[in-house]
Design an enzyme around this catalytic site. Sequence first.
Site, PDB file in Angstrom:
ATOM      1  N   ASN A   1    -119.851  -9.096  78.330  1.00  0.00           N
ATOM      2  CA  ASN A   1    -121.017  -8.494  78.988  1.00  0.00           C
ATOM      3  C   ASN A   1    -120.585  -7.851  80.299  1.00  0.00           C
ATOM      4  O   ASN A   1    -119.713  -8.357  81.011  1.00  0.00           O
ATOM      5  CB  ASN A   1    -122.151  -9.512  79.195  1.00  0.00           C
ATOM      6  CG  ASN A   1    -121.749 -10.757  79.962  1.00  0.00           C
ATOM      7  OD1 ASN A   1    -120.606 -11.179  79.922  1.00  0.00           O
ATOM      8  ND2 ASN A   1    -122.701 -11.339  80.662  1.00  0.00           N
ATOM      9  N   ILE A   2    -121.202  -6.708  80.576  1.00  0.00           N
ATOM     10  CA  ILE A   2    -120.876  -5.936  81.782  1.00  0.00           C
ATOM     11  C   ILE A   2    -122.185  -5.646  82.492  1.00  0.00           C
ATOM     12  O   ILE A   2    -123.037  -4.915  81.962  1.00  0.00           O
ATOM     13  CB  ILE A   2    -120.155  -4.621  81.401  1.00  0.00           C
ATOM     14  CG1 ILE A   2    -118.890  -4.918  80.583  1.00  0.00           C
ATOM     15  CG2 ILE A   2    -119.806  -3.830  82.671  1.00  0.00           C
ATOM     16  CD1 ILE A   2    -118.268  -3.691  79.932  1.00  0.00           C
ATOM     17  N   GLU A   3    -122.365  -6.255  83.657  1.00  0.00           N
ATOM     18  CA  GLU A   3    -123.638  -6.125  84.366  1.00  0.00           C
ATOM     19  C   GLU A   3    -123.580  -5.011  85.408  1.00  0.00           C
ATOM     20  O   GLU A   3    -122.510  -4.654  85.902  1.00  0.00           O
ATOM     21  CB  GLU A   3    -123.993  -7.467  85.023  1.00  0.00           C
ATOM     22  CG  GLU A   3    -124.193  -8.550  83.961  1.00  0.00           C
ATOM     23  CD  GLU A   3    -124.658  -9.879  84.521  1.00  0.00           C
ATOM     24  OE1 GLU A   3    -124.637 -10.068  85.754  1.00  0.00           O
ATOM     25  OE2 GLU A   3    -125.049 -10.735  83.699  1.00  0.00           O
TER      26      GLU A   3
ATOM     27  N   CYS B   1    -124.589  -6.198  76.735  1.00  0.00           N
ATOM     28  CA  CYS B   1    -124.167  -7.506  76.224  1.00  0.00           C
ATOM     29  C   CYS B   1    -122.765  -7.414  75.618  1.00  0.00           C
ATOM     30  O   CYS B   1    -122.313  -6.328  75.213  1.00  0.00           O
ATOM     31  CB  CYS B   1    -125.111  -7.981  75.135  1.00  0.00           C
ATOM     32  SG  CYS B   1    -126.761  -8.383  75.702  1.00  0.00           S
TER      33      CYS B   1
ATOM     34  N   GLU C   1    -121.784  -8.400  72.739  1.00  0.00           N
ATOM     35  CA  GLU C   1    -121.802  -7.994  71.325  1.00  0.00           C
ATOM     36  C   GLU C   1    -121.852  -6.475  71.195  1.00  0.00           C
ATOM     37  O   GLU C   1    -121.132  -5.871  70.396  1.00  0.00           O
ATOM     38  CB  GLU C   1    -123.020  -8.593  70.604  1.00  0.00           C
ATOM     39  CG  GLU C   1    -123.060 -10.104  70.604  1.00  0.00           C
ATOM     40  CD  GLU C   1    -123.805 -10.689  71.804  1.00  0.00           C
ATOM     41  OE1 GLU C   1    -123.646 -10.172  72.925  1.00  0.00           O
ATOM     42  OE2 GLU C   1    -124.535 -11.674  71.610  1.00  0.00           O
TER      43      GLU C   1
ATOM     44  N   CYS D   1    -128.895 -11.788  71.531  1.00  0.00           N
ATOM     45  CA  CYS D   1    -130.244 -11.354  71.930  1.00  0.00           C
ATOM     46  C   CYS D   1    -130.822 -10.412  70.874  1.00  0.00           C
ATOM     47  O   CYS D   1    -130.119  -9.933  69.975  1.00  0.00           O
ATOM     48  CB  CYS D   1    -130.205 -10.673  73.301  1.00  0.00           C
ATOM     49  SG  CYS D   1    -129.677  -8.957  73.245  1.00  0.00           S
TER      50      CYS D   1
HETATM   51  N1  THU Z   1    -125.859 -11.592  77.207  1.00  0.00           N
HETATM   52  C1  THU Z   1    -124.914 -11.203  76.286  1.00  0.00           C
HETATM   53  O1  THU Z   1    -123.862 -10.653  76.644  1.00  0.00           O
HETATM   54  N2  THU Z   1    -125.173 -11.433  74.974  1.00  0.00           N
HETATM   55  C2  THU Z   1    -126.296 -12.036  74.504  1.00  0.00           C
HETATM   56  O2  THU Z   1    -126.561 -12.009  73.312  1.00  0.00           O
HETATM   57  C3  THU Z   1    -127.174 -12.721  75.450  1.00  0.00           C
HETATM   58  C4  THU Z   1    -127.116 -12.208  76.852  1.00  0.00           C
HETATM   59  C5  THU Z   1    -125.585 -11.334  78.623  1.00  0.00           C
HETATM   60  C6  THU Z   1    -126.440 -10.260  79.242  1.00  0.00           C
HETATM   61  C7  THU Z   1    -126.397 -10.648  80.701  1.00  0.00           C
HETATM   62  O3  THU Z   1    -125.245 -10.067  81.290  1.00  0.00           O
HETATM   63  C8  THU Z   1    -126.221 -12.155  80.691  1.00  0.00           C
HETATM   64  O4  THU Z   1    -125.810 -12.503  79.381  1.00  0.00           O
HETATM   65  C9  THU Z   1    -127.486 -12.924  81.040  1.00  0.00           C
HETATM   66  O5  THU Z   1    -128.541 -12.508  80.238  1.00  0.00           O
END
Ligand code: THU
Length: 136
Positions: free
Chosen positions: A41-43, A52, A54, A89
């Site tokens: 995941n890259i915010e 996310c 995935e 998600c």
């Molecule tokens: N996140 C994922 O990378 N994959 C998921 O299926 C659930 C959520 C990440 C998004 C965000 O950066 C962090 O988790 C918190 O929601």
Amino acid sequence: MIKEDIRLALDNLKFSRAIYSNFKVSSVLTAKNGKKYTGVNIESASYTPTICAERTAFFKAVSEGVLEFESIVIVGGKNGKVTNLTPPCGVCRQVMMDYCDPKTFKIIIAIDEDNYQEYTLEQLLPLGFGAKNLEG
Ligand code: THU
């Protein structure tokens, strides 16, 4: 195979850019041609551009012309410490629906090599909307 993918996903948690939530997620996507695509995941400081783990893996593969997939392994946890399962998600389930056969694509959510659960996409997204629905 599954255990190796889980190990790789765990090792790659360090690449997660969860700089706001601190919830680190890592995935390993296996294509039907045998290639592996990793993703974290890259915010974003602006929050909504966040992607996310995935979808990072899927878009890496799709952007290289790879369109057929077998399985994805997902691990995640606060500060990169994996103590619970991290199910994908809803948005990521939709992207899986866009590129995978819901009856055969496998989603493996893991804590470690000895603690994981395996589902088909159909189990996690029953009655999903996909390309076939657009055919009328
Ligand atoms: N996140 C994922 O990378 N994959 C998921 O299926 C659930 C959520 C990440 C998004 C965000 O950066 C962090 O988790 C918190 O929601």
